[in-house]
Enzyme design. Structure first.
Site, short mmCIF file in Angstrom:
data_model
loop_
_atom_site.label_atom_id
_atom_site.label_comp_id
_atom_site.label_asym_id
_atom_site.label_seq_id
_atom_site.Cartn_x
_atom_site.Cartn_y
_atom_site.Cartn_z
N TYR A 73 0.12 16.29 -6.78
CA TYR A 73 -1.02 16.23 -7.69
C TYR A 73 -1.37 17.63 -8.20
O TYR A 73 -0.51 18.41 -8.55
CB TYR A 73 -2.21 15.53 -7.01
CG TYR A 73 -1.83 14.21 -6.41
CD1 TYR A 73 -1.34 13.19 -7.22
CD2 TYR A 73 -1.91 13.98 -5.04
CE1 TYR A 73 -0.97 11.97 -6.68
CE2 TYR A 73 -1.54 12.75 -4.50
CZ TYR A 73 -1.07 11.76 -5.32
OH TYR A 73 -0.70 10.55 -4.80
N SER A 79 1.15 6.69 -1.91
CA SER A 79 1.78 7.23 -3.13
C SER A 79 3.21 7.72 -2.92
O SER A 79 3.91 7.99 -3.90
CB SER A 79 0.93 8.36 -3.70
OG SER A 79 -0.24 7.87 -4.28
N VAL A 98 -1.91 9.50 0.38
CA VAL A 98 -3.19 9.66 1.07
C VAL A 98 -3.20 9.00 2.45
O VAL A 98 -4.18 9.13 3.18
CB VAL A 98 -4.36 9.16 0.22
CG1 VAL A 98 -4.51 9.99 -1.05
CG2 VAL A 98 -4.24 7.68 -0.09
N TYR A 137 0.89 -3.36 -7.55
CA TYR A 137 0.69 -1.94 -7.23
C TYR A 137 0.06 -1.76 -5.85
O TYR A 137 0.48 -0.92 -5.05
CB TYR A 137 -0.17 -1.29 -8.31
CG TYR A 137 -0.41 0.17 -8.11
CD1 TYR A 137 0.61 1.10 -8.26
CD2 TYR A 137 -1.68 0.65 -7.77
CE1 TYR A 137 0.38 2.45 -8.08
CE2 TYR A 137 -1.91 2.00 -7.59
CZ TYR A 137 -0.87 2.89 -7.74
OH TYR A 137 -1.10 4.24 -7.56
N LYS A 153 5.79 5.85 -4.87
CA LYS A 153 5.99 6.08 -6.30
C LYS A 153 7.35 6.70 -6.60
O LYS A 153 7.91 6.49 -7.68
CB LYS A 153 4.87 6.97 -6.84
CG LYS A 153 3.49 6.36 -6.74
CD LYS A 153 2.39 7.37 -7.10
CE LYS A 153 1.01 6.77 -6.93
NZ LYS A 153 -0.07 7.74 -7.24
#
Length: 310
Positions: free
Chosen positions: A246, A70, A264, A195, A73
């Site tokens: 998050y 992530s 992660v 993705y 992103k």
């Protein structure tokens, strides 16, 4: 403690942090819902700091490639925002979610508009829009990371991408649900392939600290060209601070006090605008998907140096 005045003080700070982390019993567990990541030793640790001019310092496993997940992103958000500007924010929000990163709950209440670009639903929207504009979102990301890090050998980890695709039902559900609201342009299988490849990029702490430098330079790339206006670089840093870890973003801001983005795979990037960028890696995750040792190391860094946005 006052903000440090010279980069030469980074090395002893990093060495001290590494020593403290080594004395701390390992905690957390590697991400086991992606089988290709589950075998990583949760006690591994690396940390790098990159100066604005590209000078980089590191300790531990700071040259060891790991799955960026992530963290990518942030870069797809920057690449798309540079192309379409504020129109992007009509399709994804800028608010903390308060729910797990792969939650479906809020999407129905909010008519298929994800809360922010760093939960999985929001990242899928950003990747979709970048793919529409480039024809190859994952390739565009990889080219950018290679250029900014100065490492032409960066690549997708095909085993990780395949592992994610084989266990990607929740992401498929998110994409199909948003498509039903007209918030996805590309066919869902195409988007998912892009993705999963995006998230599978393998890079080291040194690579990612360097690649993040444009956010510390207020939108200026490593070659001196401008990717983002100062205002849009500020926007990304702000969303990183409030949404980058998050539903633990409040705790991260409280402890670390920097814009940050976790993955992660065990990595976390962080930005000190106008000063430097950091990347820390340790695969042992807490229950919210953030590296236990990584958050602790960044906490110690801001405490020891006084570098913070507050």
């Amino acid at each position: 403690m006052a903000i440090m005045s010279t980069p030469t003080t980074f090395r002893p700070v990093l060495e001290r942090i590494a020593e403290e982390i080594e004395r701390t019993p390992g905690s957390g567990r590697a991400a086991d819902y992606i089988p290709a990541l589950a075998a990583r030793d949760p006690r591994r640790f690396g940390m790098a700091v990159a100066e604005l001019d590209g000078t980089v310092y590191g300790v531990g496993d700071w040259r060891e490639p790991f799955s960026a997940q992530s963290i990518t992103k942030v870069f797809t958000l920057a690449l798309d925002l540079a192309r379409e500007g504020d129109e992007l924010w009509e399709h994804v929000g800028r608010e903390p979610s308060g729910n797990p990163f792969n939650s479906l709950v809020q999407l129905e209440y909010e008519n298929g508009i994800p809360r922010n670009p760093f939960i999985n639903a929001g990242a899928l929207v950003v990747t979709d829009r970048l793919h529409t504009r480039t024809g190859d979102a994952a390739g565009e990301l990889l080219d950018f990371l290679r250029a900014e890090s100065g490492n032409p050998d960066l690549a997708h980890d095909e085993d990780v991408a395949a592992s994610e695709a084989a266990h990607g039902d929740r992401n498929a559900a998110l994409a199909h649900f948003m498509a039903s609201y007209g918030n996805i342009d590309n066919p869902v299988p195409v988007l998912l392939e892009q993705y999963f490849r995006q998230c599978s990029v393998a890079a080291s702490c040194a690579d990612l600290a360097l690649a993040t430098g444009f956010l510390a330079r207020h939108g200026i790339r490593a070659d001196g060209t401008r990717l983002l206006s100062r205002s849009r670089a500020k926007q990304i840093n702000a969303v990183m601070l409030t949404c980058g870890t998050y539903d633990a973003a409040g705790d991260f801001a409280h402890r670390v006090g920097l814009p940050g983005k976790s993955g992660v795979g065990g990595g976390i990037i962080a930005v000190v605008p106008g000063h430097c960028t950091l990347c820390v890696w340790s695969p042992g995750l807490d229950e919210r998907g953030n590296s236990v040792a990584g958050v602790a190391a960044l906490d110690r860094f801001t405490t020891l140096t006084g570098l913070s946005v507050f």
